[in-house]
Write an enzyme that holds these catalytic residues in place. Sequence first.
Site, PDB file in Angstrom:
ATOM      1  N   LYS A  13       1.016  -1.295   0.063  1.00  0.00           N
ATOM      2  CA  LYS A  13       0.107   0.006   0.108  1.00  0.00           C
ATOM      3  C   LYS A  13       0.759   1.239  -0.017  1.00  0.00           C
ATOM      4  CE  LYS A  13      -2.302  -0.906   3.688  1.00  0.00           C
ATOM      5  NZ  LYS A  13      -2.012  -2.420   4.236  1.00  0.00           N
ATOM      6  N   ARG A  85     -10.238   0.172   8.307  1.00  0.00           N
ATOM      7  CA  ARG A  85      -9.997  -1.264   8.728  1.00  0.00           C
ATOM      8  C   ARG A  85     -11.029  -1.994   9.479  1.00  0.00           C
ATOM      9  NH1 ARG A  85      -3.724  -2.533   9.400  1.00  0.00           N
ATOM     10  NH2 ARG A  85      -3.066  -0.811   7.943  1.00  0.00           N
ATOM     11  N   ARG A 118      11.576  -5.715   5.269  1.00  0.00           N
ATOM     12  CA  ARG A 118      11.032  -4.497   5.235  1.00  0.00           C
ATOM     13  C   ARG A 118      11.879  -3.639   6.153  1.00  0.00           C
ATOM     14  NH1 ARG A 118       5.176  -2.252   5.041  1.00  0.00           N
ATOM     15  NH2 ARG A 118       5.055  -2.935   7.439  1.00  0.00           N
ATOM     16  N   ARG A 151      10.636  -2.018  11.577  1.00  0.00           N
ATOM     17  CA  ARG A 151       9.702  -1.594  12.668  1.00  0.00           C
ATOM     18  C   ARG A 151       9.283  -2.774  13.778  1.00  0.00           C
ATOM     19  NH1 ARG A 151       4.599   0.117   8.525  1.00  0.00           N
ATOM     20  NH2 ARG A 151       3.708  -1.151   9.707  1.00  0.00           N
ATOM     21  N   ARG A 162      -1.147  -9.304  13.463  1.00  0.00           N
ATOM     22  CA  ARG A 162      -1.547  -8.422  12.411  1.00  0.00           C
ATOM     23  C   ARG A 162      -2.470  -9.070  11.442  1.00  0.00           C
ATOM     24  NH1 ARG A 162       3.436  -5.612  10.661  1.00  0.00           N
ATOM     25  NH2 ARG A 162       2.254  -4.319   9.157  1.00  0.00           N
TER      26      ARG A 162
HETATM   27  P1  ADP Z   1       0.544  -2.311   7.517  1.00  0.00           P
HETATM   28  O1  ADP Z   1      -0.643  -2.004   6.446  1.00  0.00           O
HETATM   29  O2  ADP Z   1       1.546  -2.931   6.827  1.00  0.00           O
HETATM   30  O3  ADP Z   1      -0.138  -3.171   8.759  1.00  0.00           O
HETATM   31  P2  ADP Z   1       0.328   0.521   8.758  1.00  0.00           P
HETATM   32  O4  ADP Z   1       1.289   1.146   8.661  1.00  0.00           O
HETATM   33  O5  ADP Z   1      -0.920   0.571   7.725  1.00  0.00           O
HETATM   34  O6  ADP Z   1       0.948  -1.033   8.062  1.00  0.00           O
HETATM   35  O7  ADP Z   1      -0.132   0.153  10.065  1.00  0.00           O
HETATM   36  C1  ADP Z   1       0.526  -0.375  10.951  1.00  0.00           C
HETATM   37  C2  ADP Z   1      -0.328  -0.384  12.366  1.00  0.00           C
HETATM   38  O8  ADP Z   1      -0.989   0.876  12.461  1.00  0.00           O
HETATM   39  C3  ADP Z   1      -1.526  -1.269  12.425  1.00  0.00           C
HETATM   40  O9  ADP Z   1      -0.874  -2.679  12.575  1.00  0.00           O
HETATM   41  C4  ADP Z   1      -2.520  -0.688  13.512  1.00  0.00           C
HETATM   42  O10 ADP Z   1      -1.928  -1.017  14.725  1.00  0.00           O
HETATM   43  C5  ADP Z   1      -2.344   0.698  13.351  1.00  0.00           C
HETATM   44  N1  ADP Z   1      -3.317   1.009  12.219  1.00  0.00           N
HETATM   45  C6  ADP Z   1      -3.241   1.450  10.987  1.00  0.00           C
HETATM   46  N2  ADP Z   1      -4.350   1.827  10.627  1.00  0.00           N
HETATM   47  C7  ADP Z   1      -5.341   1.697  11.283  1.00  0.00           C
HETATM   48  C8  ADP Z   1      -6.698   1.691  11.369  1.00  0.00           C
HETATM   49  N3  ADP Z   1      -7.408   2.291  10.136  1.00  0.00           N
HETATM   50  N4  ADP Z   1      -7.618   1.488  12.344  1.00  0.00           N
HETATM   51  C9  ADP Z   1      -6.731   0.911  13.574  1.00  0.00           C
HETATM   52  N5  ADP Z   1      -5.438   0.768  13.605  1.00  0.00           N
HETATM   53  C10 ADP Z   1      -4.606   1.141  12.703  1.00  0.00           C
END
Ligand code: ADP
Length: 208
Positions: A13, A85, A118, A151, A162
């Site tokens: 993404k 999400r 990553r 990370r 996750r």
């Molecule tokens: P990835 O898509 O690889 O999981 P992100 O950077 O999008 O990485 O998200 C990292 C973390 O941030 C998620 O595992 C979650 O804890 C939090 N997060 C991101 N977007 C949301 C969301 N829309 N709602 C709740 N938590 C979120």
Amino acid sequence: MKIILLGPPGSGKGTVSERLVQDYNLIHISAGEILREEVQKQTTLGKEIKKYIEKGNLVPDQFVAEIVKLGAKGKKNYILDGFPRTIAQAKEITDLNIDLVIYLDVPEQIVIKRLAGRRTCKKGDHTYHLTYLPPKKRGICDYDKTKLLQRKDDQPDVVKERFRVYHEKTQPVIDYYKKKRMLRIIDAAPTPEKAYKNVRKIIEDTFK
Ligand code: ADP
């Protein structure tokens, strides 16, 4: 144009968003990035958010929805990356009038490998991969010249969590947009670059 970009952890993404920003002048609103910024600021809210992210759990809906909506307020051209999400988050943004939802589809075994390699720069959130997308100078961000780090939530046991959360909470969001006929699915297994070519086709098709 208002686009939502969804996909499992590590589906590309971030990379696809970067290209969309360059080619279509869209604003990139990444929920994960906004949340990590809040953590770095070490605010009371940031400290709370950190606990969820480091365990691989979702940050509670009310925290995320508010800051994402604030980021999108008054704007007409953007990508929402990693948001919504949960079904509750999706219902929060029905008034944004999203044009298109793109889903980057990748099997779990592939993304697990991607996430293990990553590395990101803490400053600008630029992303690399030890094998597939190395920086010009080993361990250093091409743009910010800062040290690249893994990370915490990319460590294998957190990645597992996750994915569990993804299947439980985010898969229903995919089905929600499918029913609304807003969803376009992209095979993102090859590489994010190849996936991006197909994303472009869909965008050209939708907004011609
Ligand atoms: P990835 O898509 O690889 O999981 P992100 O950077 O999008 O990485 O998200 C990292 C973390 O941030 C998620 O595992 C979650 O804890 C939090 N997060 C991101 N977007 C949301 C969301 N829309 N709602 C709740 N938590 C979120």
